[in-house]
Scaffold this motif. Sequence first.
Motif, PDB file in Angstrom:
ATOM      1  N   LEU A  51       0.877  -1.124  -0.135  1.00  0.00           N
ATOM      2  CA  LEU A  51      -0.037  -0.009  -0.074  1.00  0.00           C
ATOM      3  C   LEU A  51       1.020   1.294   0.139  1.00  0.00           C
ATOM      4  N   MET A  52       0.680   2.223  -1.130  1.00  0.00           N
ATOM      5  CA  MET A  52       1.602   3.140  -1.086  1.00  0.00           C
ATOM      6  C   MET A  52       0.625   4.648  -0.578  1.00  0.00           C
ATOM      7  N   MET A  53       1.263   5.534   0.312  1.00  0.00           N
ATOM      8  CA  MET A  53       0.390   6.702   0.914  1.00  0.00           C
ATOM      9  C   MET A  53       1.207   7.859  -0.236  1.00  0.00           C
ATOM     10  N   ASN A  54       0.752   8.283  -1.405  1.00  0.00           N
ATOM     11  CA  ASN A  54       1.164   9.141  -2.252  1.00  0.00           C
ATOM     12  C   ASN A  54       0.862  10.433  -1.954  1.00  0.00           C
ATOM     13  N   GLN A  55       1.942  11.274  -2.150  1.00  0.00           N
ATOM     14  CA  GLN A  55       1.754  12.693  -1.706  1.00  0.00           C
ATOM     15  C   GLN A  55       1.111  13.636  -2.716  1.00  0.00           C
ATOM     16  N   THR A  72       1.756  17.260 -12.147  1.00  0.00           N
ATOM     17  CA  THR A  72       2.162  17.293 -10.803  1.00  0.00           C
ATOM     18  C   THR A  72       0.935  16.905 -10.118  1.00  0.00           C
ATOM     19  N   SER A  73       0.899  16.154  -9.053  1.00  0.00           N
ATOM     20  CA  SER A  73       0.010  15.425  -8.343  1.00  0.00           C
ATOM     21  C   SER A  73      -0.778  16.649  -7.592  1.00  0.00           C
ATOM     22  N   LYS A  74      -2.129  16.575  -7.679  1.00  0.00           N
ATOM     23  CA  LYS A  74      -3.084  17.613  -6.670  1.00  0.00           C
ATOM     24  C   LYS A  74      -3.424  16.875  -5.418  1.00  0.00           C
ATOM     25  N   TYR A  75      -3.703  15.649  -5.461  1.00  0.00           N
ATOM     26  CA  TYR A  75      -4.378  15.025  -4.442  1.00  0.00           C
ATOM     27  C   TYR A  75      -3.326  13.974  -3.768  1.00  0.00           C
ATOM     28  N   GLY A  76      -3.664  13.686  -2.602  1.00  0.00           N
ATOM     29  CA  GLY A  76      -3.007  12.351  -1.865  1.00  0.00           C
ATOM     30  C   GLY A  76      -3.905  11.118  -2.196  1.00  0.00           C
ATOM     31  N   SER A  77      -2.909  10.139  -2.187  1.00  0.00           N
ATOM     32  CA  SER A  77      -3.884   8.858  -2.447  1.00  0.00           C
ATOM     33  C   SER A  77      -3.097   7.683  -1.535  1.00  0.00           C
ATOM     34  N   ASP A  94      -7.856  11.466  -1.713  1.00  0.00           N
ATOM     35  CA  ASP A  94      -8.523  12.153  -0.550  1.00  0.00           C
ATOM     36  C   ASP A  94      -9.784  12.835  -0.840  1.00  0.00           C
ATOM     37  N   GLN A  95     -10.091  12.873  -2.325  1.00  0.00           N
ATOM     38  CA  GLN A  95     -11.283  13.368  -2.833  1.00  0.00           C
ATOM     39  C   GLN A  95     -12.311  12.349  -2.894  1.00  0.00           C
ATOM     40  N   CYS A 286      -4.569  10.568   6.990  1.00  0.00           N
ATOM     41  CA  CYS A 286      -3.097  10.548   6.387  1.00  0.00           C
ATOM     42  C   CYS A 286      -2.490  11.983   6.242  1.00  0.00           C
ATOM     43  N   GLU A 287      -1.281  11.706   6.630  1.00  0.00           N
ATOM     44  CA  GLU A 287      -0.632  13.110   6.431  1.00  0.00           C
ATOM     45  C   GLU A 287       0.042  13.563   4.974  1.00  0.00           C
ATOM     46  N   PHE A 288      -1.007  14.129   4.249  1.00  0.00           N
ATOM     47  CA  PHE A 288      -0.664  14.514   2.899  1.00  0.00           C
ATOM     48  C   PHE A 288      -0.024  15.622   2.664  1.00  0.00           C
ATOM     49  N   ASP A 289       1.065  15.758   2.457  1.00  0.00           N
ATOM     50  CA  ASP A 289       1.899  17.171   2.330  1.00  0.00           C
ATOM     51  C   ASP A 289       2.982  16.530   1.368  1.00  0.00           C
ATOM     52  N   ALA A 290       3.324  17.510   0.423  1.00  0.00           N
ATOM     53  CA  ALA A 290       4.362  17.434  -0.482  1.00  0.00           C
ATOM     54  C   ALA A 290       5.863  17.389   0.321  1.00  0.00           C
ATOM     55  N   GLU A 291       5.895  17.978   1.438  1.00  0.00           N
ATOM     56  CA  GLU A 291       7.067  17.974   2.062  1.00  0.00           C
ATOM     57  C   GLU A 291       7.300  16.498   2.952  1.00  0.00           C
ATOM     58  N   LYS A 292       6.352  15.780   2.905  1.00  0.00           N
ATOM     59  CA  LYS A 292       6.221  14.498   3.623  1.00  0.00           C
ATOM     60  C   LYS A 292       6.780  13.340   2.748  1.00  0.00           C
ATOM     61  N   PRO A 293       7.402  12.417   3.020  1.00  0.00           N
ATOM     62  CA  PRO A 293       7.797  11.085   2.143  1.00  0.00           C
ATOM     63  C   PRO A 293       6.779  10.407   1.800  1.00  0.00           C
ATOM     64  N   THR A 294       6.503   9.729   0.520  1.00  0.00           N
ATOM     65  CA  THR A 294       5.886   8.596   0.182  1.00  0.00           C
ATOM     66  C   THR A 294       5.916   7.520   1.424  1.00  0.00           C
TER      67      THR A 294
END
Length: 363
Positions: A51-55, A72-77, A94-95, A286-294
């Motif tokens: 399972l991947m938490m994508n930022q 560029t990804s708009k949404y976390g998934s 996340d939508q 989930c911590e969806f943030d571009a500054e956070k790692p996958t």
Amino acid sequence: MRRCLVILLVACMVAAAPAQTALACSAALLRIADRPVMVRNYDWHIGNALLMMNQPGIAKRALAFDNPAEWTSKYGSISVNQYGRELPVDGINDQGLAIAVLWLDETEYPATDERPSVSPAQWVQYQLDTAKSVEEVLASDNLIRINPYGNAKVHYFVSDATGDCAVIDFLEGRMVAHRGDQLQFDQITNSTCSESQGCMVGFEGFGGNDAIPADTKSLSRYARLASVAAKLETTNKPLHQVGFDTIHQVRQRSTQWQLVYDLKAKKMFFRTMNHSKIREIELAECEFDAEKPTMILDIEAPLEGDVIGHFREYSRDANKSLVEKSVAGTKFAQSFPPAVVQMVINYPDHACVPAKTEAAATP
């Protein structure tokens, strides 16, 4: 010439990784207590996956060699990946948009044109990254196309938090989407949507006299799933349990995992052949943030309930282990040269970077 050959082999591997007629899955959108709940069986000969938490905010370049798409990804998934990062077979963002990949022998992708391309698997990640609704997924056909590398013949089931859903086939080189009034049954197995819907008129309860079949053929599963869904009644059971009970009616011996998506609540529930305890992920937590790692989690981890706290940071070694294990367990992929496998393993390291980082690196 040698470099071109390696590139072609990589493209074939990525696109065709799930390609085998045994990939016989089922997916449906149920309305339980007026809430849209998407359910899915993944039927295959191996069950390992991450399972991947994508930022959001990640600049990407498709693993394709025919005018690769960039976005560029708009949404976390949260995605389910069996053959490498960025190449999912399932996922929800996340939508509340969820997508499942299913095999379809009749698939024929578009011919090369001016649109940038993605592989059949990466099409899923592109949609999770950029779309919040079924309507936006369908509109993306004007922006990108699926390339045919590897002859991976799949179609897609897409649902969103409003209760909209669509079956997306690619036939004779074009997208054929059934949605709304054109979608009589909110589900799909491994036949075209038109053939599947057409078969129903012969069955009891749907205008015909034939008994609902009990075998695991594509149209039989389709009919059985439609019959079960039509008989859903008000219950005190949790929504996700009703979802599992329903999709379980079309399970096979090869069903590796079952997924239930509560689209309004933006929750994902799953269980596997080897670990039947139900696990859940609430995307709002989930911590969806571009500054956070996958982040990643083994789908077979012996857990129960909320598993967000068990995700760990993605690493190249984890991707390497995933790809190598899946390749080793997939007969047609066992002959791929080690260099080809290595290129797939390395792909995320240079093609998926925070958009800010990419902008800073541009002269």
